[in-house]
Design an enzyme around this catalytic site. Sequence first.
Site, mmCIF file in Angstrom:
data_model
loop_
_atom_site.group_PDB
_atom_site.id
_atom_site.type_symbol
_atom_site.label_atom_id
_atom_site.label_comp_id
_atom_site.label_asym_id
_atom_site.label_seq_id
_atom_site.Cartn_x
_atom_site.Cartn_y
_atom_site.Cartn_z
ATOM 1 N N ASN A 232 0.876 -1.173 0.000
ATOM 2 C CA ASN A 232 0.000 0.000 0.000
ATOM 3 C C ASN A 232 0.912 1.222 0.000
ATOM 4 O OD1 ASN A 232 -1.778 2.037 0.450
ATOM 5 N ND2 ASN A 232 -2.596 1.239 2.380
ATOM 6 N N ARG B 16 -2.700 -2.109 -3.328
ATOM 7 C CA ARG B 16 -3.911 -1.347 -3.059
ATOM 8 C C ARG B 16 -3.937 -0.134 -3.983
ATOM 9 N NH1 ARG B 16 -5.280 3.050 1.365
ATOM 10 N NH2 ARG B 16 -7.517 3.082 1.041
ATOM 11 N N HIS C 207 -13.402 2.419 0.538
ATOM 12 C CA HIS C 207 -13.239 1.424 1.616
ATOM 13 C C HIS C 207 -13.805 0.063 1.193
ATOM 14 C CE1 HIS C 207 -13.370 4.803 4.892
ATOM 15 N NE2 HIS C 207 -12.110 4.487 4.602
ATOM 16 N N ARG D 40 -12.903 15.139 8.122
ATOM 17 C CA ARG D 40 -13.797 15.467 7.002
ATOM 18 C C ARG D 40 -15.222 15.648 7.495
ATOM 19 N NH1 ARG D 40 -12.164 10.396 3.815
ATOM 20 N NH2 ARG D 40 -9.935 10.736 3.678
ATOM 21 N N GLU E 259 -7.561 -5.163 5.685
ATOM 22 C CA GLU E 259 -7.558 -4.964 4.237
ATOM 23 C C GLU E 259 -6.415 -5.711 3.571
ATOM 24 O OE1 GLU E 259 -7.707 -0.795 5.084
ATOM 25 O OE2 GLU E 259 -9.372 -0.494 3.689
#
Length: 605
Positions: A7, A79, A168, A229, A377
């Site tokens: 990643n 990823r 996600h 956010r 993940e």
Amino acid sequence: MNVLVLNAGSSSLKGAVIDAQTGKRVVTLAAQRLGTPDATAQVGTRELRLGDTDMAGALDALLPMLVSASGRPVGVGHRVVHGGERFTAPTLIDDTVLEAIDALSSLAPLHNPANAAGVRAALSLLPDVPHVAVFDTAFHATLPRRARSYALPGDVVEAHGIRRYGFHGTSHAWCARQVADALKQDIRDLRIITCHLGNGASACAVEYGRSVETSMGMTPLEGLVMGTRSGDLDPGVLLLLMREAGLDADALDALLNRRSGLAGLSGTSNDMRDIEARAAQGDERCRLALHVFTHRLRKQIGAYAAAMGGVDAIAFTGGIGENSALVRHRTLQRLGFLGARLDEDANRDARVSADAPVARLDERNSRVALMAVACDEQREIARQTAALVAERDRVDNPMVIPIAVSARHIHLTREAVDVLFGSGHALTPYRPLSQPGQFACEEKLTIVGPKRRIEGVRVLGPERRACQVEVSRTDEFFLGLDAPVRDSGDVANSTGCTLIGPAGSLRLAEGVICARRHIHMTPEDAERFGVHDRDVVEVAVHSAGRDLTFGDVLIRVSPRYRLEMHLDTDEANAAEITGGHTGSLVGTSARAQLVRRGVGFDAAR
Ligand code: ADP
């Protein structure tokens, strides 16, 4: 089967070699502050100073250590944040895929360039191993159109490619599967709501194994309250800030992405641990942050239960979802009406880890299973990579065929043009068609059948030796005709109809057909696909939620053609093909061989 998972971020790299079957980490790696003089890394327990190095330099230093510690991996799973409309599944990486990932950078400017840089560096160091891109957006490729679409005018949507993608996806996919495994049920029998609550947060409605709603949209800014956010916001607020506070796009970007969410609400921290601690001490802003966060999540869960017509399990994952008993408790309050009953003791004591990824949180009489799930993940990327590598021969088929949808249309002879539009009338090109020399005309006609008529049917040029009216099965029923399925040009003994034009009408004794589905290709294409003129093949079409394999597809080879499969509107509707779709020849073994079979269709004619 060891898989290297990478990643690559803008200044950091995370990775692991994982046994895809057991999920066991053979060795892990991490690097930070890349692109600065103080880059550091860890491989397993070993700490390293990398000095002034970038992503390529870090991988150059670290990969040999990994390979010597764990052996050569069978594949490398990368990823990649944004797969756009094109990548709806894990994909073997080649130059064109890499270019496409680059091209999607406008949709994920902070992530895709860094992901692509990681892929390039790893490819050059491990060129003989398959590299697979696993996209954060791919799991949400099944979002139905009603969930993908924003209520904006079509021209604006088209001009800017505006739609909801969701993110996600790897985490939601992993989490939903853990839930199904824990319940010992087939995921295709379950309606699951997964809540990924980390620094970024999103919820997903996984209906019978497919993502049908998710809270992030075109960008990761939509939806739940996150660390920094804002999540959902009245778009009018942006207009107000632009007009009254003079904020421009960059200022709004910074405000909404970096200064809002938990950080903005609490005024102190984006970390839920700090917020919980301060709220417990009576800090009002932190209490508000906690309330807004959980209220919004609860609303989302209720909405998803409504969208799926019920819910069988709700799962919490990500740093907050796994660890915060308080957030789970507050979120699940008032969801008793859905049949969700939290066991407060189990919730407080829940601990999850990579080795024991699921903790049950529901009371015995709860109709909805409640769970905390350890986000993994990397393991999901390893699983998807290993699956693709194992099936590589079957799916490594970059030879896709563009699909065009033919609406009903009419070909005319010179004589018919004279009768319908007036003697000596020349057909007026409206736009060229994909097959060289063919064009749609300005001219339109009315088709009259025994039952009804259809007006405004476009004429295609140039003129032909025989008139031909191509309609779909639905048109046929509507008109009251019984048209045979035929190849274009083969109109002998077909059905007739009447055509009405501005200068007169014409009764055709024959000429109405339902076009046989076919693929135009050049001899070079035919060689590439391993097919011949007049072969009959099967073509699999991948469309969001309505995959379909078409049989009885005729191959038509000519140097004048351009590669394209033609379907009529009924066929396209059945597969929800709108535009830009492709199909592949159905493969049975290495590299998608065609199924060349004698079909009943030919015999019946
Ligand atoms: P990312 O989205 O960056 O992968 P994580 O999934 O690791 O982030 O989640 C990080 C967040 O998880 C932290 O910001 C923190 O708010 C939250 N978190 C971690 N541990 C706890 C805990 N024990 N209680 C509450 N929140 C926690």
